[in-house]
Structures are given as structure tokens and as C-alpha cells.
Design a protein around this motif. Structure first.
Motif, PDB file in Angstrom:
ATOM      1  N   UNK A   1      18.889   3.528  -0.960  1.00 57.85           N
ATOM      2  CA  UNK A   1      19.326   4.783  -0.406  1.00 57.85           C
ATOM      3  C   UNK A   1      20.536   5.242  -1.394  1.00 57.85           C
ATOM      4  N   UNK A   2      21.373   4.273  -1.910  1.00 60.16           N
ATOM      5  CA  UNK A   2      22.548   4.416  -2.667  1.00 60.16           C
ATOM      6  C   UNK A   2      22.314   5.064  -4.072  1.00 60.16           C
ATOM      7  N   UNK A   3      20.782   4.394  -4.595  1.00 58.95           N
ATOM      8  CA  UNK A   3      20.398   4.671  -5.886  1.00 58.95           C
ATOM      9  C   UNK A   3      19.998   6.230  -5.593  1.00 58.95           C
ATOM     10  N   UNK A   4      19.420   6.556  -4.816  1.00 60.16           N
ATOM     11  CA  UNK A   4      18.705   7.922  -4.518  1.00 60.16           C
ATOM     12  C   UNK A   4      19.578   8.959  -4.413  1.00 60.16           C
ATOM     13  N   UNK A   5      20.789   8.691  -3.424  1.00 53.75           N
ATOM     14  CA  UNK A   5      21.827   9.678  -3.647  1.00 53.75           C
ATOM     15  C   UNK A   5      22.837   9.660  -5.045  1.00 53.75           C
ATOM     16  N   UNK A   6      22.852   8.563  -5.482  1.00 49.38           N
ATOM     17  CA  UNK A   6      23.526   8.679  -6.840  1.00 49.38           C
ATOM     18  C   UNK A   6      23.083   9.378  -8.027  1.00 49.38           C
ATOM     19  N   UNK A   7      21.673   9.386  -8.057  1.00 48.85           N
ATOM     20  CA  UNK A   7      20.703   9.905  -8.979  1.00 48.85           C
ATOM     21  C   UNK A   7      20.432  11.199  -8.519  1.00 48.85           C
ATOM     22  N   UNK A   8      20.722  11.630  -7.399  1.00 41.69           N
ATOM     23  CA  UNK A   8      20.436  12.945  -6.571  1.00 41.69           C
ATOM     24  C   UNK A   8      18.937  13.229  -6.846  1.00 41.69           C
ATOM     25  N   UNK A   9      18.266  12.220  -6.409  1.00 41.18           N
ATOM     26  CA  UNK A   9      16.733  12.124  -6.100  1.00 41.18           C
ATOM     27  C   UNK A   9      16.446  11.623  -4.675  1.00 41.18           C
TER      28      UNK A   9
ATOM     29  N   UNK B   1       0.663  -1.209  -0.166  1.00 41.40           N
ATOM     30  CA  UNK B   1       0.010  -0.137  -0.052  1.00 41.40           C
ATOM     31  C   UNK B   1       0.890   1.267  -0.180  1.00 41.40           C
ATOM     32  N   UNK B   2       1.940   1.156   0.738  1.00 37.58           N
ATOM     33  CA  UNK B   2       2.793   2.225   0.875  1.00 37.58           C
ATOM     34  C   UNK B   2       3.453   2.760  -0.682  1.00 37.58           C
ATOM     35  N   UNK B   3       3.968   1.535  -1.016  1.00 37.97           N
ATOM     36  CA  UNK B   3       4.597   1.498  -2.492  1.00 37.97           C
ATOM     37  C   UNK B   3       3.577   2.168  -3.832  1.00 37.97           C
ATOM     38  N   UNK B   4       2.376   1.616  -3.696  1.00 41.11           N
ATOM     39  CA  UNK B   4       1.337   1.913  -4.204  1.00 41.11           C
ATOM     40  C   UNK B   4       0.944   3.663  -4.236  1.00 41.11           C
ATOM     41  N   UNK B   5       1.122   4.288  -2.939  1.00 40.42           N
ATOM     42  CA  UNK B   5       0.671   5.678  -2.861  1.00 40.42           C
ATOM     43  C   UNK B   5       2.002   6.479  -3.576  1.00 40.42           C
ATOM     44  N   UNK B   6       2.958   5.826  -3.713  1.00 43.67           N
ATOM     45  CA  UNK B   6       4.117   6.388  -4.205  1.00 43.67           C
ATOM     46  C   UNK B   6       4.075   6.587  -5.878  1.00 43.67           C
ATOM     47  N   UNK B   7       3.264   5.483  -6.242  1.00 48.84           N
ATOM     48  CA  UNK B   7       3.084   5.551  -7.825  1.00 48.84           C
ATOM     49  C   UNK B   7       2.120   6.296  -8.325  1.00 48.84           C
ATOM     50  N   UNK B   8       1.194   7.302  -7.335  1.00 47.16           N
ATOM     51  CA  UNK B   8       0.259   8.250  -7.679  1.00 47.16           C
ATOM     52  C   UNK B   8       1.008   9.551  -8.048  1.00 47.16           C
ATOM     53  N   UNK B   9       2.469   9.612  -7.835  1.00 48.86           N
ATOM     54  CA  UNK B   9       3.071  11.036  -8.047  1.00 48.86           C
ATOM     55  C   UNK B   9       3.560  10.951  -9.577  1.00 48.86           C
ATOM     56  N   UNK B  10       4.106  12.006  -9.989  1.00 48.75           N
ATOM     57  CA  UNK B  10       4.622  12.143 -11.306  1.00 48.75           C
ATOM     58  C   UNK B  10       6.188  12.467 -11.561  1.00 48.75           C
ATOM     59  N   UNK B  11       6.689  11.894 -12.391  1.00 46.84           N
ATOM     60  CA  UNK B  11       8.032  12.263 -12.373  1.00 46.84           C
ATOM     61  C   UNK B  11       8.289  12.858 -14.062  1.00 46.84           C
ATOM     62  N   UNK B  12       9.346  13.655 -14.044  1.00 46.84           N
ATOM     63  CA  UNK B  12       9.655  14.107 -15.492  1.00 46.84           C
ATOM     64  C   UNK B  12      10.357  13.009 -16.186  1.00 46.84           C
ATOM     65  N   UNK B  13      10.213  12.903 -17.389  1.00 45.86           N
ATOM     66  CA  UNK B  13      11.120  11.807 -18.281  1.00 45.86           C
ATOM     67  C   UNK B  13      12.663  11.920 -17.984  1.00 45.86           C
TER      68      UNK B  13
ATOM     69  N   UNK C   1      14.198   9.446  -1.948  1.00 42.53           N
ATOM     70  CA  UNK C   1      13.860   7.914  -1.883  1.00 42.53           C
ATOM     71  C   UNK C   1      12.432   7.748  -2.425  1.00 42.53           C
ATOM     72  N   UNK C   2      11.558   8.688  -2.136  1.00 41.40           N
ATOM     73  CA  UNK C   2      10.048   8.475  -2.734  1.00 41.40           C
ATOM     74  C   UNK C   2      10.228   8.293  -4.305  1.00 41.40           C
ATOM     75  N   UNK C   3      11.073   8.912  -4.766  1.00 43.06           N
ATOM     76  CA  UNK C   3      11.392   8.839  -6.295  1.00 43.06           C
ATOM     77  C   UNK C   3      11.529   7.428  -6.869  1.00 43.06           C
ATOM     78  N   UNK C   4      12.665   6.881  -6.149  1.00 37.40           N
ATOM     79  CA  UNK C   4      13.072   5.286  -6.327  1.00 37.40           C
ATOM     80  C   UNK C   4      11.826   4.558  -5.955  1.00 37.40           C
ATOM     81  N   UNK C   5      11.030   4.627  -4.886  1.00 42.05           N
ATOM     82  CA  UNK C   5       9.830   3.939  -4.596  1.00 42.05           C
ATOM     83  C   UNK C   5       8.499   4.082  -5.722  1.00 42.05           C
TER      84      UNK C   5
END
Length: 211
Positions: free
Chosen positions: A163-171, A131-143, A173-177
Motif C-alpha cells: 500500500x505504501x509503495x502504491x501511494x508513494x508512486x501514485x499508482x 492465480x490472482x497475481x498472474x491475472x494482473x500480469x496480463x495488464x500493460x504498463x508504460x515504461x 495496488x494492481x500496478x504493484x501486483x
């Protein structure tokens, strides 16, 4: 087997509703209980599943009457009919022989049959994390942001920590989720969302990733 019937029927004894998931299919998925809703949430995160149909057909059980399963799940190597039911009702004197007969008939037609009880759906509280993951699915990200995260993840076919992916991509954690929930990245079936947990590029290889 005969055709589909209308799904959502109002009742004071049940919670009915719709799971909106436009990234998966254009129309919402209908459910007739909270247990069905929780099952849908898990199914939406299973990359083996590419299609979910509610109450897909009516099966003639002979002297045991007609039976309408809750869901039909399909994928490249998957054709599974699912009955979602609390264990106490699945095993009672009325339903147990009906479900056994349905299993036999569906097997003859090339379907796998699964009875999903609360013991499966709520195991280790995976439904809460779904349920937590799918709440994050409702957001919108740029291409551009999406592409940047996925390019970095593609360099780690054996997985990269959230955490490493988020920091490496400078985004964040919710973006990764969000990308996990949108089926752009994979995560282990436990759905643990700690920073130290691994996510995987689609098509990456890991022996622990089996739903």
C-alpha cells in the motif's frame, strides 16, 4: 534419457490446456491437469526459476518401464525434475517404486527430484493467490510508470508495504501486483497480497525470502 514427447493430449478424464506467460517465455506452458496448472502458477512466481520445460525427457527405469517427468525447472543454482501427482496416486503400489527409482537415477545424473502433491501445491491456498497475481500480469504498463515504481522500491532493500509503495508512486495496488507477477519486484513465498505486506526490489536482501 531420451527426447521430449508431445505434451497436451486430450482426455475426458483430465483438464488440459496452456498457461500463457509471454514475459517468461515466448510459447505457452502446457499442462495436463488442474494440479499441474496450479504448480506452473507457483513456479512462474519463483525467482529462482528461469526456465520451465514440460515433459523434458523419457527416463529408462529398467524393469519398471519408461518414465516421463512432468517438468524440468532450471535456474542459476537450480536443476530440478518435478512430478506433479495427487498424493494418493504418488503413493500407490504402481507409482511409489517408479518414483523412488526415478529419484535414484536422476540423483546420479545431478538432478534434484521432487514429487509435488496437492499438499504442497495447495498449501495455505497459495495457488489461489498466485492465480490472482498472474491475472494482473496480463495488464500493460508504460515504461515511465514502471520505472517510477521500481525506483521508489529500490530505496527499500528491506522491503516496502504494498500500500505504501502504491501511494508513494501514485499508482494503484494492481500496478504493484503487476510488477510482482512480471518478476520486477519480489514478494514473500506466502504470496499474501494485503496492503501491509512487503515487496522487495530485485536484488534486495531479506532473510524470509526463500522459495
Amino acid at each position: 534419457m531420451t527426447g521430449v514427447r508431445q505434451v497436451v493430449t486430450r482426455s475426458p478424464d483430465r483438464r488440459v490446456g496452456f498457461a500463457s506467460c509471454p514475459w517468461f517465455r515466448s510459447d505457452p506452458i502446457e499442462y495436463e491437469s488442474l494440479l499441474e496448472r496450479d504448480f506452473i502458477r507457483l513456479a512462474l512466481l519463483d525467482l529462482q526459476i528461469s526456465s520451465i520445460s514440460e515433459q523434458p525427457f523419457v527416463l529408462d527405469l529398467g524393469e519398471l518401464g519408461a518414465y516421463t517427468p512432468d517438468f524440468l525447472l532450471k535456474g542459476p543454482n537450480l536443476k530440478t525434475v518435478v512430478e506433479v501427482k495427487p498424493k494418493v496416486f504418488a503413493n500407490n503400489r504402481r507409482n511409489a517404486p517408479r518414483l523412488k527409482r526415478a529419484n535414484e537415477l536422476l540423483g546420479q545424473k545431478g538432478y534434484r527430484f521432487m514429487v509435488a502433491t496437492e499438499e504442497f501445491i495447495h498449501a495455505d491456498k497459495r495457488h489461489v493467490r498466485a492465480a490472482i497475481l498472474l491475472r494482473h500480469a496480463r495488464s500493460h504498463l508504460s515504461a515511465g510508470v514502471t520505472a517510477r515504481v521500481l525506483v521508489i522500491a529500490s530505496c527499500f532493500p528491506r522491503g516496502i508495504q504494498i500500500g505504501k509503495l502504491a501511494s508513494s508512486a501514485e499508482v494503484s495496488k494492481p500496478t504493484v501486483l503487476h510488477l510482482v507477477a512480471r518478476r520486477k519486484l519480489r514478494i514473500a513465498p506466502s504470496l499474501i497480497l494485503d496492503d501491509s505486506e512487503l515487496v522487495y526490489p530485485i536484488g534486495g536482501c531479506d532473510d524470509n525470502l526463500h522459495a
